[in-house]
Design a protein around this motif. Structure first.
Motif, PDB file in Angstrom:
ATOM      1  N   VAL A 346       1.034  -1.139  -0.176  1.00  0.00           N
ATOM      2  CA  VAL A 346      -0.062  -0.047  -0.003  1.00  0.00           C
ATOM      3  C   VAL A 346       0.930   1.295  -0.022  1.00  0.00           C
ATOM      4  O   VAL A 346       0.545   2.094  -0.714  1.00  0.00           O
ATOM      5  CB  VAL A 346      -1.036   0.136   1.013  1.00  0.00           C
ATOM      6  N   CYS A 347       1.782   1.268   0.738  1.00  0.00           N
ATOM      7  CA  CYS A 347       2.649   2.377   0.911  1.00  0.00           C
ATOM      8  C   CYS A 347       3.488   2.609  -0.496  1.00  0.00           C
ATOM      9  O   CYS A 347       3.557   3.745  -1.045  1.00  0.00           O
ATOM     10  CB  CYS A 347       3.668   2.433   2.057  1.00  0.00           C
ATOM     11  N   ASP A 348       3.909   1.530  -1.029  1.00  0.00           N
ATOM     12  CA  ASP A 348       4.566   1.852  -2.300  1.00  0.00           C
ATOM     13  C   ASP A 348       3.756   2.486  -3.398  1.00  0.00           C
ATOM     14  O   ASP A 348       3.914   3.233  -3.996  1.00  0.00           O
ATOM     15  CB  ASP A 348       5.077   0.281  -2.765  1.00  0.00           C
ATOM     16  N   LEU A 349       2.395   1.951  -3.340  1.00  0.00           N
ATOM     17  CA  LEU A 349       1.467   2.570  -4.496  1.00  0.00           C
ATOM     18  C   LEU A 349       1.454   3.912  -4.168  1.00  0.00           C
ATOM     19  O   LEU A 349       1.062   4.804  -5.032  1.00  0.00           O
ATOM     20  CB  LEU A 349       0.043   1.652  -4.294  1.00  0.00           C
ATOM     21  N   VAL A 350       1.204   4.262  -2.692  1.00  0.00           N
ATOM     22  CA  VAL A 350       0.987   5.931  -2.360  1.00  0.00           C
ATOM     23  C   VAL A 350       2.318   6.572  -2.850  1.00  0.00           C
ATOM     24  O   VAL A 350       2.292   7.775  -3.403  1.00  0.00           O
ATOM     25  CB  VAL A 350       0.864   5.994  -1.072  1.00  0.00           C
ATOM     26  N   LEU A 351       3.399   6.353  -2.626  1.00  0.00           N
ATOM     27  CA  LEU A 351       4.657   6.498  -2.993  1.00  0.00           C
ATOM     28  C   LEU A 351       4.649   6.849  -4.437  1.00  0.00           C
ATOM     29  O   LEU A 351       5.249   7.991  -5.058  1.00  0.00           O
ATOM     30  CB  LEU A 351       5.666   6.070  -2.329  1.00  0.00           C
ATOM     31  N   LEU A 352       4.551   5.714  -5.241  1.00  0.00           N
ATOM     32  CA  LEU A 352       4.989   5.664  -6.590  1.00  0.00           C
ATOM     33  C   LEU A 352       3.760   6.286  -7.569  1.00  0.00           C
ATOM     34  O   LEU A 352       4.192   6.524  -8.741  1.00  0.00           O
ATOM     35  CB  LEU A 352       5.316   4.345  -6.984  1.00  0.00           C
ATOM     36  N   TYR A 353       2.574   6.356  -7.180  1.00  0.00           N
ATOM     37  CA  TYR A 353       1.580   6.942  -8.159  1.00  0.00           C
ATOM     38  C   TYR A 353       0.713   7.945  -7.490  1.00  0.00           C
ATOM     39  O   TYR A 353      -0.451   8.522  -8.271  1.00  0.00           O
ATOM     40  CB  TYR A 353       0.686   5.571  -8.265  1.00  0.00           C
ATOM     41  N   ILE A 354       0.798   8.227  -6.188  1.00  0.00           N
ATOM     42  CA  ILE A 354      -0.082   9.154  -5.732  1.00  0.00           C
ATOM     43  C   ILE A 354       0.578  10.532  -5.463  1.00  0.00           C
ATOM     44  O   ILE A 354       0.076  11.761  -5.693  1.00  0.00           O
ATOM     45  CB  ILE A 354      -0.850   8.649  -4.539  1.00  0.00           C
ATOM     46  N   LEU A 355       1.516  10.407  -4.534  1.00  0.00           N
ATOM     47  CA  LEU A 355       2.326  11.553  -4.180  1.00  0.00           C
ATOM     48  C   LEU A 355       2.904  12.736  -5.160  1.00  0.00           C
ATOM     49  O   LEU A 355       3.230  12.168  -6.044  1.00  0.00           O
ATOM     50  CB  LEU A 355       3.259  11.377  -3.062  1.00  0.00           C
ATOM     51  N   PRO A 356       2.734  13.793  -5.082  1.00  0.00           N
ATOM     52  CA  PRO A 356       3.376  14.764  -6.277  1.00  0.00           C
ATOM     53  C   PRO A 356       4.833  14.358  -6.377  1.00  0.00           C
ATOM     54  O   PRO A 356       5.115  14.754  -7.538  1.00  0.00           O
ATOM     55  CB  PRO A 356       3.012  16.276  -5.545  1.00  0.00           C
ATOM     56  N   LYS A 357       5.660  13.999  -5.539  1.00  0.00           N
ATOM     57  CA  LYS A 357       6.799  13.711  -5.964  1.00  0.00           C
ATOM     58  C   LYS A 357       7.124  12.254  -6.283  1.00  0.00           C
ATOM     59  O   LYS A 357       8.171  11.668  -5.914  1.00  0.00           O
ATOM     60  CB  LYS A 357       7.841  14.174  -4.481  1.00  0.00           C
ATOM     61  N   ARG A 358       6.250  11.751  -6.839  1.00  0.00           N
ATOM     62  CA  ARG A 358       6.434  10.384  -7.267  1.00  0.00           C
ATOM     63  C   ARG A 358       7.605  10.115  -8.193  1.00  0.00           C
ATOM     64  O   ARG A 358       8.117   9.006  -7.995  1.00  0.00           O
ATOM     65  CB  ARG A 358       5.138   9.853  -7.797  1.00  0.00           C
ATOM     66  N   GLU A 359       7.974  11.012  -8.993  1.00  0.00           N
ATOM     67  CA  GLU A 359       9.128  10.542  -9.890  1.00  0.00           C
ATOM     68  C   GLU A 359      10.337  10.677  -9.181  1.00  0.00           C
ATOM     69  O   GLU A 359      11.309   9.648  -9.336  1.00  0.00           O
ATOM     70  CB  GLU A 359       9.035  11.717 -10.849  1.00  0.00           C
ATOM     71  N   PHE A 360      10.499  11.402  -8.300  1.00  0.00           N
ATOM     72  CA  PHE A 360      11.703  11.447  -7.399  1.00  0.00           C
ATOM     73  C   PHE A 360      11.850  10.090  -6.680  1.00  0.00           C
ATOM     74  O   PHE A 360      12.822   9.434  -6.469  1.00  0.00           O
ATOM     75  CB  PHE A 360      11.515  12.531  -6.459  1.00  0.00           C
ATOM     76  N   TYR A 361      10.713   9.556  -5.835  1.00  0.00           N
ATOM     77  CA  TYR A 361      10.536   8.419  -5.038  1.00  0.00           C
ATOM     78  C   TYR A 361      10.918   7.325  -6.279  1.00  0.00           C
ATOM     79  O   TYR A 361      11.492   6.076  -5.862  1.00  0.00           O
ATOM     80  CB  TYR A 361       9.290   8.206  -4.421  1.00  0.00           C
ATOM     81  N   LYS A 362      10.543   7.175  -7.444  1.00  0.00           N
ATOM     82  CA  LYS A 362      10.834   6.215  -8.328  1.00  0.00           C
ATOM     83  C   LYS A 362      12.137   6.088  -8.606  1.00  0.00           C
ATOM     84  O   LYS A 362      12.796   4.873  -8.529  1.00  0.00           O
ATOM     85  CB  LYS A 362      10.085   6.580  -9.727  1.00  0.00           C
ATOM     86  N   ASN A 363      12.841   7.358  -8.788  1.00  0.00           N
ATOM     87  CA  ASN A 363      14.193   7.229  -8.980  1.00  0.00           C
ATOM     88  C   ASN A 363      15.248   6.652  -7.721  1.00  0.00           C
ATOM     89  O   ASN A 363      16.350   5.961  -7.808  1.00  0.00           O
ATOM     90  CB  ASN A 363      14.651   8.670  -9.204  1.00  0.00           C
ATOM     91  N   MET A 364      14.567   7.088  -6.552  1.00  0.00           N
ATOM     92  CA  MET A 364      15.396   6.673  -5.566  1.00  0.00           C
ATOM     93  C   MET A 364      14.859   5.101  -5.081  1.00  0.00           C
ATOM     94  O   MET A 364      15.893   4.293  -4.609  1.00  0.00           O
ATOM     95  CB  MET A 364      14.735   7.287  -4.098  1.00  0.00           C
ATOM     96  N   LYS A 365      13.880   4.493  -5.660  1.00  0.00           N
ATOM     97  CA  LYS A 365      13.413   3.133  -5.297  1.00  0.00           C
ATOM     98  C   LYS A 365      14.224   2.092  -6.368  1.00  0.00           C
ATOM     99  O   LYS A 365      14.534   1.214  -6.097  1.00  0.00           O
ATOM    100  CB  LYS A 365      11.930   3.126  -5.274  1.00  0.00           C
TER     101      LYS A 365
END
Length: 390
Positions: A346-365
């Protein structure tokens, strides 16, 4: 070649791979993660372990029931006094887990096989045409009798008159009959055998006790009137037309505790009908059957027909025993640990697809391989050249 094989084997046996973890400092995602984890933890502890006893294995019992009725009844019908004992009012013979106690009856004495008039009622006739000959039911043999205006029937004569049920019931003394229940259960998985004559229930106690859910909940001797009362019915009403009562003997045992705590619990239920219903609301009420006593008189067969209204008693044993077992415990723990992964998903879905900084979190993950990076760079270079030419 040999060196390559040894390197591969060495890498396979002596190296350990672990997943890459990224620590994300985000309050909203952190709160969601902890709430989900707390919910999973509450489910595992509260539901799986405490309520469902997921750390125990379960078994049902092999059961045996023996019953015995006691009591004497008295009737005075048309000046004829009679005494009724157990052999007269219990059907079938003693000992079964399901039996009937007679509380009311209609007797038709001295019946012989022959032709006689049917009872007045819905099958009254005026001519012989109203009586269909040869039908095996109470509509006659083709002859209408002028004296009674009913069809002549081939039957045991005189025919039974059951249109009026005796009221009050003739065996009201049945209310004071007593029932003794002896029940034993065996849980084969655990090798445990128990009887409802538990510790403290000895001959001296049985000789004086009488079951009551509050004062004597373990006494195996019960008054028939109390059984009816505990099931929610009125004895006078049910004794008139009969009924059925279920006595449930519940063995729910936690064998992790002392065997002394494994005791039966008795409950009582009406099986036919609901105590709150009225007679007019039910499609069929009561419980009755007929039986006959055959005999010879002047070398001629005769019988006494008795229509019995009674209370059917069904003793039902329900059992469930539980005991600690390491296998279901480990299974429950393993499934609980697996459910904790829901929080991560659930938290990965929120980070990668919902939050405004999702592109940043994708690059970090995600870490891209060198080949992928070259492809990206080359595509960027081609785009720049095309732009320059344009």
């Amino acid at each position: 070649m040999k060196s390559q094989i040894s390197n591969v084997l060495s890498d396979f046996f002596f190296e350990y791979e672990t997943q890459r973890q990224v620590l994300v400092r985000n309050r909203r995602v952190g709160v969601v993660c902890r709430l989900i984890q707390l919910g999973v933890l509450a489910y595992i502890i509260g539901w799986v372990f405490i309520y469902e006893k997921g750390y125990q294995s379960a078994d049902t019992a092999i059961s045996s029931v023996y019953t015995k009725m006691k009591g004497v009844g008295y009737t005075n019908v048309a000046g004829v006094e009679e005494i009724w004992d157990v052999a007269d009012y219990v059907f079938p013979s003693q000992g079964d887990a399901s039996f009937v106690v007679m509380t009311n009856f209609i007797i038709t004495q001295g019946q012989t096989m022959g032709k006689c008039p049917e009872l007045p009622g819905k099958d009254n006739c005026t001519t012989n045409g109203d009586c269909e000959e040869g039908r095996f039911k109470r509509t006659g043999n083709g002859v209408c009798l002028n004296q009674t205006h009913t069809c002549e029937v081939l039957a045991w004569c005189p025919v039974e008159d059951d249109q009026t049920i005796p009221d009050p019931p003739r065996l009201m003394s049945a209310e004071n009959y007593t029932l003794f229940i002896k029940n034993s259960v065996t849980f084969p998985l655990f090798g445990v055998t128990r009887s409802n004559l538990v510790e403290g229930i000895d001959g001296k106690y049985i000789s004086t006790c009488l079951y009551h859910p509050d004062t004597n909940p373990l006494c195996p001797i019960m008054k028939l009137g109390d059984i009816i009362k505990f099931s929610g019915f009125d004895f006078t009403t049910i004794a008139k037309v009969g009924g059925a009562i279920g006595i449930l003997v519940d063995w729910t045992c936690n064998l992790d505790r002392s065997l002394r705590h494994c005791k039966p619990v008795y409950t009582f239920h009406g099986l036919y009908g609901n105590p709150g219903e009225t007679d007019t609301a039910r499609a069929s009420v009561g419980y009755n059957f007929r039986y006959a006593k055959h005999y010879m008189e002047d070398k001629k067969p005769k019988r006494t027909l008795i229509k019995v209204f009674g209370i059917r008693i069904d003793i039902i044993v329900q059992s469930l025993a539980r005991k600690f077992d390491i296998i279901p415990t480990l299974t429950a723990i393993g499934s609980g640990v697996g459910i904790f992964g829901v929080a991560t998903v659930v938290c990965d879905l929120v980070l990668l697809y919902i939050l405004p900084k999702r592109e940043f979190y994708k690059n970090m993950k995600y870490k891209y391989t060198e080949t992928q990076q070259r492809d990206v760079d080359s595509e960027a270079g081609i785009t720049e050249k095309e732009a320059a030419k344009g």
